[in-house]
Write a protein that holds these residues in place. Sequence first.
Motif, mmCIF file in Angstrom:
data_model
loop_
_atom_site.group_PDB
_atom_site.id
_atom_site.type_symbol
_atom_site.label_atom_id
_atom_site.label_comp_id
_atom_site.label_asym_id
_atom_site.label_seq_id
_atom_site.Cartn_x
_atom_site.Cartn_y
_atom_site.Cartn_z
ATOM 1 N N CYS A 132 0.986 -1.088 0.309
ATOM 2 C CA CYS A 132 -0.113 -0.051 -0.294
ATOM 3 C C CYS A 132 0.658 0.911 -0.139
ATOM 4 O O CYS A 132 2.201 1.316 -0.036
ATOM 5 C CB CYS A 132 -1.251 -0.206 1.406
ATOM 6 N N VAL A 138 -6.260 1.818 4.854
ATOM 7 C CA VAL A 138 -7.136 0.735 4.113
ATOM 8 C C VAL A 138 -7.545 0.271 4.428
ATOM 9 O O VAL A 138 -7.663 -0.263 5.524
ATOM 10 C CB VAL A 138 -5.430 -0.185 3.656
ATOM 11 N N CYS A 196 -1.550 2.439 6.347
ATOM 12 C CA CYS A 196 -0.494 1.842 5.990
ATOM 13 C C CYS A 196 1.167 2.057 6.687
ATOM 14 O O CYS A 196 0.808 3.550 6.449
ATOM 15 C CB CYS A 196 -0.648 2.001 4.710
#
Length: 491
Positions: A132, A138, A196
């Motif tokens: 990511c 996320v 992330c």
Amino acid sequence: MNEVHPVKSTPRLFPACLSVWFLVACAVPAPGEDAPTPQLTTQDFADGNDGYHSQGTLLHGTPYLAAYFANTTVLFEGRHRGATSRLDRGELVADMTLLVNGTTASLQACTSSGAQGATRACGLVVEGQGTCTPGTRVTMTSGGICHRDIPGSCSGEPVVRVCSGERPCEHEGTGYLATGAPTCGFSACPSVLFTCPASGIYTVLAGASTPGNAWSLDLASTSGVFPATTRELRAEKLVGARFQMNPGSSTGPQLELAEVTNASEVVITESPGTWDPSGATFLYNVKVLDSDGQVMGPLCGSNPTPGAGPGLAVPVRGLYDTLGNRTESTAAFTLGCDYAVIAKCYRWGYKPWLDGAQAGPTTKAHWSCTRMARADYCGNGSSYTRDGTPIRLWDGLSPTINPPPANPIPPVGVKFEAGWKTTGPACLSHWRWRSLDATCIDLNWPIYDEHGKVLNDCRDSQDDTCAAICDDANEAAQLYGANVFNESAIH
């Protein structure tokens, strides 16, 4: 051969009394004699922004002609790791293989019947790894009521745990990011939200909510890649990356990337003012390492242009040998120093990647440009010019990359020089430097009658002994198949 009719209305640059091709004509002094040279300087052309460029004698600018994609290593979190490298337009990219680094108690079998849920320290497995963009949010889910628009499925009420990087973690321990469990409405499938990490890598552990029960899980991510087997590294993430100089070898001398700069940030004196404003090209400060990893010196020496700083290298698709011949390669690439002509022709707009996956007209124009910039009249890698000599170039591509001069009348002392192909000059009008006699040239010499007329001019009739003379780009393109052209002063 087919008959070619000359363009009778075009005045020829060679006077009737020309006695030695391109070198001695009427009152033009022979090589070695004093003669006035047109006052054309690189800085004047740069300041005037009139399309002139400073060419040079060097092809690569370094004795190291190739770097190989295989056996690349990248410096990641303090240690070198194996990777697969490639070119993305004018940028080096490495795909580092992901690893599960170590183990933890949660990956061991549960020995207590009371160990249940997402926070337990046993009975989980590595479900996969993902990549990511650091700092982004996320969401991972296996579908269900909560996220009808995200694919995924599960059975057995599984739980998930997300860990930073490649190392498995414990709940709220080192590297822990988040835990997901079936908590949304009527869905028995877990979802998890996390930020992330700086590494851009995360590891997912999963298992049944009750150890020993059957379960299945099909996770999906809202951003990045999951599951992933490699981590893409580019730009400054490639500092410390090493490339082999010997094919098929993981030992021996290497090239190491010491600094990475987007070419749009590098200021130059020539138009358009930056090295490449597209943003798709990166320049690299590269060190040469011996087989023990010790620094031998820079790949590129100091840039000879005043105030230009250290020599930087641009990655270019294909390989050039010392004779100036080019070959396509999927195994290796060229690192051209920015003061040498492989890099200069790239900077002047002839970027091989503009052709797409296969070499095409732009790649051929780049190759032709390297012959032109070095005045490689013999087509064998020999240069018959001097560093810093100004030239104006254009091409016959469609659409053009460098269009013909807006003013068809060149400055005083400047004339059309030649049309160029990948093999060297297709035809010539004059030498760039009278004192640098390219006696090895493959083109035939003119044969004159008693009145000074050229009897074997290819524009009148073509045979194996005709002399390829051209006075302008139209003749060079139509009669000789040239795709790049230039004008220069006769020095």
